[in-house]
Each structure stands twice: as structure tokens, then as C-alpha cells.
Enzyme design. Structure first.
Site, PDB file in Angstrom:
ATOM      1  N   ILE A 536      15.352  56.783  47.447  1.00  0.00           N
ATOM      2  CA  ILE A 536      16.633  56.092  47.467  1.00  0.00           C
ATOM      3  C   ILE A 536      16.606  54.815  46.641  1.00  0.00           C
ATOM      4  O   ILE A 536      17.590  54.100  46.552  1.00  0.00           O
ATOM      5  CB  ILE A 536      17.086  55.758  48.908  1.00  0.00           C
ATOM      6  CG1 ILE A 536      15.963  55.056  49.673  1.00  0.00           C
ATOM      7  CG2 ILE A 536      17.547  57.006  49.641  1.00  0.00           C
ATOM      8  CD1 ILE A 536      16.384  54.592  51.061  1.00  0.00           C
ATOM      9  N   GLY A 537      15.468  54.531  46.053  1.00  0.00           N
ATOM     10  CA  GLY A 537      15.405  53.331  45.223  1.00  0.00           C
ATOM     11  C   GLY A 537      14.088  53.283  44.481  1.00  0.00           C
ATOM     12  O   GLY A 537      13.090  53.839  44.933  1.00  0.00           O
ATOM     13  N   VAL A 538      14.099  52.640  43.313  1.00  0.00           N
ATOM     14  CA  VAL A 538      12.884  52.498  42.532  1.00  0.00           C
ATOM     15  C   VAL A 538      12.839  51.075  42.000  1.00  0.00           C
ATOM     16  O   VAL A 538      13.861  50.544  41.568  1.00  0.00           O
ATOM     17  CB  VAL A 538      12.863  53.473  41.336  1.00  0.00           C
ATOM     18  CG1 VAL A 538      11.544  53.366  40.591  1.00  0.00           C
ATOM     19  CG2 VAL A 538      13.087  54.895  41.799  1.00  0.00           C
ATOM     20  N   GLY A 542       7.350  50.134  43.048  1.00  0.00           N
ATOM     21  CA  GLY A 542       7.179  51.550  43.358  1.00  0.00           C
ATOM     22  C   GLY A 542       8.501  52.129  43.848  1.00  0.00           C
ATOM     23  O   GLY A 542       9.566  51.669  43.452  1.00  0.00           O
ATOM     24  N   LYS A 558       8.901  52.047  51.829  1.00  0.00           N
ATOM     25  CA  LYS A 558       8.622  51.511  50.498  1.00  0.00           C
ATOM     26  C   LYS A 558       7.152  51.731  50.191  1.00  0.00           C
ATOM     27  O   LYS A 558       6.290  51.215  50.897  1.00  0.00           O
ATOM     28  CB  LYS A 558       8.975  50.026  50.493  1.00  0.00           C
ATOM     29  CG  LYS A 558       8.719  49.296  49.208  1.00  0.00           C
ATOM     30  CD  LYS A 558       9.601  48.056  49.153  1.00  0.00           C
ATOM     31  CE  LYS A 558       8.802  46.819  48.824  1.00  0.00           C
ATOM     32  NZ  LYS A 558       9.625  45.612  48.894  1.00  0.00           N
ATOM     33  N   ASP A 654      14.463  35.340  45.547  1.00  0.00           N
ATOM     34  CA  ASP A 654      14.989  36.442  44.737  1.00  0.00           C
ATOM     35  C   ASP A 654      16.301  36.948  45.331  1.00  0.00           C
ATOM     36  O   ASP A 654      16.465  38.125  45.588  1.00  0.00           O
ATOM     37  CB  ASP A 654      13.936  37.557  44.649  1.00  0.00           C
ATOM     38  CG  ASP A 654      14.170  38.469  43.443  1.00  0.00           C
ATOM     39  OD1 ASP A 654      15.003  38.106  42.583  1.00  0.00           O
ATOM     40  OD2 ASP A 654      13.539  39.531  43.377  1.00  0.00           O
TER      41      ASP A 654
END
Ligand SMILES: *[C@@H]1O[C@H](CO)[C@@H](O)[C@H](O)[C@H]1NC(C)=O
Ligand SMILES: *[C@@H]1O[C@H](CO)[C@@H](O)[C@H](O)[C@H]1NC(C)=O
Ligand SMILES: *[C@@H]1O[C@H](CO)[C@@H](O)[C@H](O)[C@H]1NC(C)=O
Ligand SMILES: *[C@@H]1O[C@H](CO)[C@@H](O)[C@H](O)[C@H]1NC(C)=O
Ligand SMILES: *[C@@H]1O[C@H](CO)[C@@H](O)[C@H](O)[C@H]1NC(C)=O
Ligand SMILES: *[C@@H]1O[C@H](CO)[C@@H](O)[C@H](O)[C@H]1NC(C)=O
Ligand SMILES: *[C@@H]1O[C@H](CO)[C@@H](O)[C@H](O)[C@H]1NC(C)=O
Length: 862
Positions: A536-538, A542, A558, A654
């Protein structure tokens, strides 16, 4: 500056450089005897060091009536190597080893013991003393078995530093204790290695301004050797002195951990002319711990380490310093306390070294009287008020504690008491239904602890860890029980064996206590062996997978890319941060897995993904203005909590729309703490670590001065606010130059009074003009040039709440169709506290404060 002083300075630099090159020649020991006792042939250990058989070594003689070589029956898996542990020499009566050495030097004497059954003799029966030819008692009534058991180590290494006898020999006499039936003495390995005189300076006795302690000809036992703010340093990475340095974090007292930092790659240590480089390895000087960013916080606590020691001895406490950030005198000045007494007022590392990156050490002596409760050394640092420095902060790079032999020539202390913790662990071990976890953990610690060079090190750790555990007051039995053991992993040496340090070894106990440990098979099962369709995410770290645990709970998993350099640190940071923080508007960490070299984090699953994908560049239905406001408010609450709710301010570093996630109820949660810091690093540009964060969101002041503050997050959040309003990326290089940066362009439009032109066209006519004004002003304030002028996150939150009220009263006159789709974030069940929390991460007093707050804000009253 006149030309000649410039030239002198240049010359000085040249000399420094020369000195650096010369001192790089390093110390070469004239004697290096490694004796594998009870062995019949020469062999190498895991580090490739050669050990001689004690029966054949030409530099060694053994005088004994009853000595027999023996081999251990059982090889503990935690032994780093067969050599020297699997063979031993057993003495049933007084026996002496004599080593011929260079008499002009001090020598390291390291004794290795692996208590096991030898020749059918049970290890519990072994009690003995060891003394030198000069009558120094190194060990007395020593039981390797009791000591190892108390420390849950398989083997023990004792490191002494002694002077040879005047005839150029070192002799060691092993005497079995006659108080016990059938007692015997044994030893597995002996190292005799010449060392430079590292005790050449007198140490000031703390509490007596006019008294010094000189080690002189005394013998010394190493108690602790720590790489403060850094990692485990194995013996083969410590020049020719073959010392072992451990991570300091297990010894830190309380929650005041300060912050750690490292020198930038371009920073070369500068050894002053003529001064040797062997006092500590460069790794030690290149990492440090300081108190943190907030002077107010620093003034209110002491950065404190606690060490368990034997009373009735004098100790040398050696501080290693190397300033990596400051450049001028009186920038960072602090007081040093040892056992609640002032050891040093106004310590100013730059004042001592006059330059950045110059290693130095300072010795203090302390006598610990034999009184009840006096079996600890407290080392504490506090900003010096009297010096009025520029930063109220302190720094430390390394710390060593040496026990000095007393007037009677004794160095021996009692055997450690088996700790309560151990009893607990054993109990647990017998419990059915706990199989994998406690066993696994126990195994880890035995394995790990095996690497400890100094027996007492581990003992103290256990005591401290145990105390901490009590304080953290963990109720959850599964989590609570294994934690201290897991925490014990810190000093160890998993890293010794593999040479690779692991992340969990640096986790605080608290962190470990608050999260669950997943095994790798569990993770594989949850993600169907990391099925690509579940990604679902990169990111740089990773991939993120959607997974199912416990038969039905959705989670986000993750998995860090093992090749990512920064990985380990960020993995740790994230666990540390998230485990201590529980808040409705922060993503919760469920647990982690660290196996097979994998670093995997398991979080709550966020049904609606990132904020960004609901604003632009996706085919999701666009959010209404009110929904957007509510999400911004949620995120602001999360950040406000980070800055003020925890015991120490935490800076996210961030903040951006992809790090604000939305769950299935449209509650916003701040995520990705991998870069978070508990303080600014105050780095000078040349020593700084790379400025981190995401372009387009970076606080220009942070970028310029590398001073990270909570206002850097406020800046980034201002960019987020404009992004939400204008539905465009923070940076869009395809636009005309002046529009590339959203922050610049939005500020420009706001000043010109044409902000309306760049507002998301989908919102046209749907935002109350007062609300837009308030919102835009708030965002503008966040982007102010100077951090001090920007509002706090709390004030941003206040203003956004106010903007929401304005929007709601506007909408109540003009009902909007799609409103029912959203459960308002600030509605019922919002267990969120606006007022800075109690520091425990609870959300207790929430409702009342929120209610008061809402009333305060409500423009029309109720
Ligand atoms: C003994 O040590 C001294 C000083 O380290 C050195 O100068 C000398 O050469 C050594 N002697 C031998 C025999 O190695
Ligand atoms: C202890 O010593 C006595 C005699 O001194 C002997 O009879 C006995 O067997 C010994 N016990 C053990 C456990 O070795
Ligand atoms: C030890 O030294 C080697 C080679 O210099 C280096 O690759 C390794 O990272 C060091 N290990 C530690 C723990 O410092
Ligand atoms: C130092 O002071 C603290 C707090 O007052 C106390 O708990 C601790 O026992 C003292 N330590 C020593 C070694 O006296
Ligand atoms: C720091 O330690 C010193 C010495 O024990 C003590 O006097 C002082 O009160 C401590 N300060 C704080 C803020 O704990
Ligand atoms: C403390 O050490 C001294 C030797 O330095 C010894 O004479 C004395 O008995 C010891 N005191 C105690 C209480 O052990
Ligand atoms: C020797 O050590 C054991 C185990 O720690 C202890 O029970 C015993 O009292 C000690 N004996 C003496 C004489 O100190």
C-alpha cells in the site's frame, strides 16, 4: 587578524595535521601473550587472534602439584568461539602461572572463565582466589558459577591493569578456597598484553579541592567502559589496546535520555601535538550525548548515569570529551557531579581544547565508603548557570570507571547476588504456554550477555533495568515479563559475534515494554509472504504492506529495506518515539519484528490512506472544506501533543501531507517518526549531519542555521495548510519559476491580497470568507522567516478551531449536501486534550478541556 598571526595559525594547523599523522602510527604492545589454558595446541579465536597452548608457550611456566587440563562437556551456544572457552586448566591446590614480560610497561591482564562441568567436577564447587606475585589480590572467594548465573552470562571476562614485578615477570597464583569441601580453581584463558600508561595523570578527588589520587603502582580493575551516545565497539576495532566499549543507554537514569549525535563524515579528529590517540578509539570521540534542545528542560534535569560498584574502594571516573558541534568558548558549559558532589564546575570542552573535534579526557577520583546503600556511582551533568553559557547544555562522549586496589593490595569484591529479576525469569521459564517468548528472550540475553567483558557491567545493568521495570509499572504480563530481559540485550554481544549491531539492542526498556514483538513467521503469515498485491506504499525505507493479524485485525506492515543505511537508526527512533506516545492523532505502533536481519514495524491500519491522496493527484472524491479543516485540526493536535504533551518536546522533522494519515472514520493521524528528534542538534555546518526532511516543507531557518526547533514543524505545517487550501504540491517544478515553491507563491499571493486566485477551484464559493481569512493568516504566520515569530502549534490549533467555528456558522445558514459523509473529528468521543498532557501519554482529562476550549472559541456563544 594580522598576517603573522594568520601564519602562526597556519603553522599550528600544519603541526596538528603532522601530529595527527604521526600519532596514527599507533601503539604497538611489546608483549602480547594469549594463553589457551588446558589446550595442547595453538588455535585462533573467532576474531582471528592466536592463542598459545599453556603447555607449550615459551614465555609461560606453570608451577603446580595438582593441575589437569580439561575440556568442557557442554558448549554453550553463546560462546563467541571455542577458543579459549572449551578447554580449561583445573587446579585442586595452589598453582602459579609465571609470564616473562617487559618490566617497563603496565599490562592488561584479562582472565576468561567459562563455568562448566570439567572432568566430572561440578562448577558450583569452584571457589578460589587469584593473586599476583606482588601480593595483589585480584579475586577472592570467587565463584565463576555464581557470578555468571547472577549475570545470566555463559562466560566472564575480568580485565585488570597491573605492573609487572621488578624481575620482569607477572605471576598469577590460583588458590582453591579451603572453606569449601572439594573446591577447585580453574581458568580458561589468560591475556597478558603490554599497554601504554594510561594512568599517567593524577585524578582530583571529588569533594576535596586539594587532594589528588595517583594510580601509581596500584592495580586496577575495569568496571565500566562506555561509548556514550554511540555503539558497541568490539576489541578488534580498538587499535592495539583490545578494549571493549559498550553502549551507555542502559545506565541512563530516568526518562532524561538527552539526545545522541555523531560527527559528520567530513570531520577529522585533531589530536593535539604529541598527544597519543590510544585513550579511546575514534568511534568513541565521534559520537556523543547531550541534554537536548530546550534550555528550560535542561535546567530542570540532570543527565544522569548510575553504576553498581563495590563499596570501600576508590574509583577513577574517566570522562572522554570531544566537542563536535560548538566552536567557541562559553557556548556549552556544564557542571559535573559524581555521587551528588561537584566534581567539576564550568566544564567547557572548547575552553579546554580550544578547538572543535579535539579529543581529551578528564579523570576524577571518588571514594565510595562502605555504608548501607552506598554501592553506586552516580554521574550527573547539568548546565552551568554561573557561566551563563550560550546554550544550557552538556556533552559526554565516553566514560570509563576503574576500581583502584586498596592499601592492602586488594581489588576483590563479593560475588554478585543473583538478582530478583533472574528468579523471576526462571520462574517464567517454567511456565507452560509461554514457550516461545520467554525462552527466546532468555536465550537472547544469555547469548548477548556473553559478550560482556566486565562482569560487573552486566550486574549493574540488571539492577538498573530491574528498577526501571518497576517504575514503568507494566501490567500486561506477556509484554512486561520479557522486556527487561530483552532490554538486557543492549550490552551484548550479539554484535560481538556477528560484528553487526542490532536495532533492538538499543531500545529502551520502556519502548520494548509498550510494544508487541512479532516473529518473522507471524509477519510472513500476515502479509501472505509479502505479497506484492498487498503493497500500500513504497518509500526510501522499503515497502508498506496491508496485513491481517490475530485472525482479522487489519494492520500496516512496514518492512525496511535492509540496504538502507539510515535504516537501523530510524527504525529505533520510530519504535522509541511511538512506543512512548499514545494519542488519538498519532499513528499507533502495534509492534515490531527484528529477525533474519529484517526490521519490520506493525501499525494500525489507516483505512483512508494519506491526506494528500484526498486533495490532489488522485481520483478519490475531493474532500469538502470542513472535512479538510477537521483533518488539519486533528493533525495539529497530534503535533501539538508531540511538542508539549510528552515529557520532552519532540520534533517531528518531516511534517507533510503524505505523513498525515486518515483512518476509516476520517480521523487524522500524524505518522512517520523515523526522523524525529527530541531536540535540535545545534550543529555547526561543518559537523552537521545532513539536513533531513522533505524539500518544499523545509524550514529555511533550519536549513540555514541547522537549528532544529518545534517551530520547524510549524513551518512545515504551514505548507501543509496551503497545500490543503490550494490543492497543489509543495514543490511543482513544472510551474513557472516563481510558483514552483508553494510556500513562496502562497505567501506572495497572500501579501498581494489575491490568495483567492490560487484556492482549489473545487472549493470556490464554499469557504466562508472569514474562515478563509483566518485560515490564510494562520498559514502565513506559520511560514514566517524567523522561528521565534511563528506561532506555537497550540496557537495554530486554536486558530484552526476558530476557523472551523466560522465555517460551521457560515454553513449552518447554507447547508452543504455531502456533510453527512464525515464524522467530525472534534465531535463526541474525542478523547483529546488540548492542554499539555501529563507527560504519561494518557488522554484523560480530555473532554472537559475540549469542552471549555470549544466554548471559548465559539463565536456566537451557546
Ligand atoms: C620494553 O618496553 C620499552 C618501552 O615500551 C621498549 O622501549 C623496549 O624496547 C621494550 N623491551 C623489549 C625487550 O621489548
Ligand atoms: C566433604 O569432605 C568430607 C571429608 O572431609 C567427605 O567425607 C565428603 O564426602 C565431602 N563431601 C563432598 C560433597 O565432597
Ligand atoms: C569495526 O571495524 C571495521 C573495519 O574498520 C568496520 O567495518 C566495522 O563497522 C567496525 N565495527 C564497529 C562495531 O565499529
Ligand atoms: C544522590 O541523590 C539522589 C537524589 O537526592 C539520591 O537518590 C541518591 O541516592 C544519591 N546518590 C548517592 C550515591 O548518594
Ligand atoms: C543535579 O545533581 C546535583 C548533585 O546531585 C543536585 O544538587 C541538583 O539538585 C540536581 N539538579 C536537578 C535539577 O536535579
Ligand atoms: C575497607 O578497606 C580497608 C582497607 O583499605 C579495610 O581495612 C577495611 O576493613 C574495609 N572496611 C570494610 C567495612 O570492609
Ligand atoms: C563466598 O561466596 C559465597 C557466594 O557468594 C558466599 O555465600 C560466601 O559467604 C562467601 N564466603 C566468604 C568467606 O566470603
Amino acid at each position: 587578524m594580522n598576517p603573522s598571526s594568520g601564519f602562526l595559525r597556519f603553522l599550528h594547523i600544519i603541526l596538528l595535521v603532522l601530529a595527527f599523522c604521526v600519532s596514527d602510527g599507533a601503539y604497538v604492545p611489546s608483549d602480547e601473550i594469549l594463553l589457551d589454558c588446558g589446550s595442547s595446541s595453538e588455535a585462533a579465536d573467532a576474531d582471528g587472534r592466536k592463542w598459545l597452548a599453556d603447555s607449550t608457550s615459551s614465555k609461560t611456566t606453570l608451577t603446580s602439584k595438582d593441575s589437569t587440563p580439561a575440556t568442557a562437556v557442554f558448549q554453550d551456544p553463546s560462546l563467541p568461539s571455542d577458543v579459549p572457552y572449551m578447554t580449561a586448566r583445573i587446579f585442586s591446590s595452589e598453582s602459579t602461572y609465571r609470564f616473562a614480560v617487559n618490566k617497563s610497561d603496565r599490562h592488561w591482564l584479562r582472565l576468561h572463565f567459562y563455568p562448566s562441568t570439567y572432568n566430572g567436577l561440578p562448577p558450583e564447587n569452584s571457589y578460589f582466589s587469584v593473586s599476583t606475585g606482588d601480593g595483589i589480590t585480584l579475586l577472592k572467594n570467587f565463584s565463576a558459577y555464581v557470578t555468571a548465573k547472577a549475570l545470566t552470562q555463559a562466560y566472564i571476562i575480568k580485565e585488570f591493569s597491573i605492573l609487572p614485578s621488578s624481575d620482569g615477570s607477572i605471576s598469577l597464583t590460583f588458590t582453591p578456597s579451603d572453606k569449601y569441601n572439594a573446591s577447585f580453581a580453574f581458568v580458561n584463558g589468560i591475556e597478558v598484553i603490554s599497554m601504554p600508561d594510561i594512568f599517567d595523570q593524577p585524578a582530583q578527588l571529588v569533594g576535596f579541592s586539594d587532594q589528588d589520587v595517583e594510580v601509581g603502582t596500584s592495580a586496577v580493575l575495569t568496571m565500566y567502559r562506555l561509548n556514550v551516545g554511540g555503539q558497541y565497539v568490539p576489541p578488534n576495532n580498538d587499535s592495539s589496546l583490545s578494549r571493549t566499549w559498550y553502549d551507555d543507554s542502559p545506565y541512563l537514569y530516568g526518562a532524561g535520555f538527552g539526545v545522541t549525535f555523531a560527527a559528520g563524515n567530513d570531520l577529522k579528529l585533531q589530536y593535539p601535538e604529541g598527544s597519543p590517540d590510544y585513550f579511546a578509539p575514534t568511534d568513541v570521540y565521534q559520537t556523543a550525548r547531550s541534554m537536548g534542545p530546550d534550555p528550560k528542560v535542561n535546567m530542570n534535569y540532570n543527565l544522569t548515569w548510575i553504576f553498581q560498584i563495590d563499596a570501600n574502594f576508590t574509583y577513577i571516573v574517566r570522562f572522554h570529551f570531544c566537542e563536535l558541534q560548538m566552536t567557541k568558548v562559553n557556548e556549552r558549559v556544564f557542571d559535573i557531579f559524581i555521587n551528588n558532589r561537584t566534581a567539576q564546575e564550568q566544564a567547557d570542552v572548547i575552553g579546554w581544547t580550544s578547538e572543535t573535534a579535539v579529543p581529551m579526557h578528564k579523570d576524577y577520583a571518588v571514594f565510595v565508603a562502605d555504608q548501607p546503600g552506598e554501592d553506586q556511582i552516580w554521574v550527573a551533568l547539568h548546565p552551568s548557570v554561573s557561566a551563563k553559557p550560550e546554550y544550557y547544555d552538556a556533552i559526554l562522549n565516553g566514560l570509563e570507571i576503574f576500581k583502584v586496589s586498596d592499601n592492602a593490595g586488594n581489588l576483590a569484591g563479593p560475588n554478585p547476588e543473583p538478582s530478583a529479576l533472574l528468579a523471576e525469569a526462571e520462574l517464567e521459564d517454567d511456565q507452560p504456554g509461554f514457550e516461545s517468548k520467554p525462552n527466546g528472550k532468555l536465550h537472547i540475553i544469555t547469548r548477548a550477555a556473553g559478550g560482556a567483558a566486565v562482569a560487573s557491567v552486566a550486574l549493574a545493568i540488571f539492577l538498573v533495568v530491574y528498577q526501571r521495570k518497576k517504575r514503568t509499572d507494566v501490567n500486561d504480563s506477556a509484554g512486561g515479563n520479557w522486556l527487561p530481559l530483552y532490554g538486557g540485550n543492549s550490552y551484548t554481544g550479539n554484535s560481538t559475534v556477528s560484528g553487526k549491531s542490532t536495532a533492538s539492542s538499543h531500545l529502551s526498556n520502556l519502548a520494548a515494554a509498550n510494544c508487541r514483538y512479532f516473529s518473522f513467521p507471524e509477519i510472513k503469515k500476515a502479509t501472505k509472504s509479502f505479497d506484492e498485491s498487498l503493497v500500500i506504499g513504497v518509500g526510501g525505507f522499503g515497502k508498506v504492506y496491508k496485513g491481517i493479524i490475530d485472525e482479522g485485525t487489519k494492520v500496516a506492515i512496514k518492512r525496511s529495506n535492509p540496504s538502507s543505511e539510515q535504516g537501523v537508526n530510524e527504525f529505533q527512533t520510530e519504535i522509541e518515539m511511538l512506543s512512548k506516545l499514545r494519542h488519538k492523532h498519532l499513528v499507533s505502533l502495534i509492534g515490531f519484528c527484528e529477525e533474519n536481519g529484517e526490521m519490520i514495524l506493525v501499525y494500525d491500519y489507516m483505512g483512508h490512506g494519506t491526506l494528500r491522496e484526498h486533495i490532489y493527484k488522485s481520483n478519490k472524491p475531493p474532500l469538502s472544506w470542513k472535512q479538510r479543516l477537521e483533518i488539519c485540526i486533528g493533525a495539529a493536535r497530534g503535533l501539538h501533543y508531540l511538542h508539549t504533551g510528552a515529557r520532552y518536546p519532540i520534533i517531528h522533522r518531516d511534517v507533510k501531507t503524505t505523513n498525515i494519515l486518515v483512518d476509516e472514520n476520517w480521523v487524522a493521524k500524524v505518522s512517520d517518526f523515523g526522523l524525529s528528534k527530541t531536540g535540535p542538534t545545534m550543529n555547526q555546518s561543518h559537523v552537521s549531519t545532513v539536513v533531513k526532511g522533505s524539500f518544499g516543507y523545509l524550514d529555511p531557518e533550519y536549513f540555514r542555521r541547522q537549528q532544529l526547533t518545534d517551530k520547524s514543524d510549524v513551518y512545515s505545517f504551514g505548507v501543509v495548510l496551503f497545500e490543503v487550501l490550494c490543492a497543489r504540491a509543495a514543490l511543482n517544478p513544472s510551474l513557472p519559476r516563481e510558483q514552483v515553491s508553494l510556500a513562496d507563491w502562497a505567501l506572495h499571493c497572500q501579501k498581494k491580497g489575491v490568495l483567492g486566485d490560487i484556492v482549489d477551484p473545487l472549493l470556490e464559493g464554499k469557504i466562508s470568507p472569514e474562515c478563509l481569512k483566518k485560515f490564510a493568516e494562520t498559514a502565513e504566520m506559520c511560514l514566517l522567516e524567523h522561528g521565534v515569530d511563528r506561532p506555537s502549534m497550540g496557537s495554530v490549533l486554536w486558530n484552526l478551531e476558530y476557523a472551523l467555528q466560522l465555517q460551521e456558522s457560515f454553513e449552518s445558514g447554507n447547508p452543504v449536501a455531502d456533510e453527512g459523509a464525515v464524522k467530525p473529528a472534534s465531535a463526541a468521543g474525542d478523547g483529546d486534550s488540548f492542554v499539555a498532557g501529563s507527560g504519561t501519554g494518557e488522554e484523560a482529562d480530555a473532554l472537559t478541556t475540549t469542552a471549555v476550549f470549544s466554548q471559548l472559541v465559539h463565536p456566537t456563544g451557546r
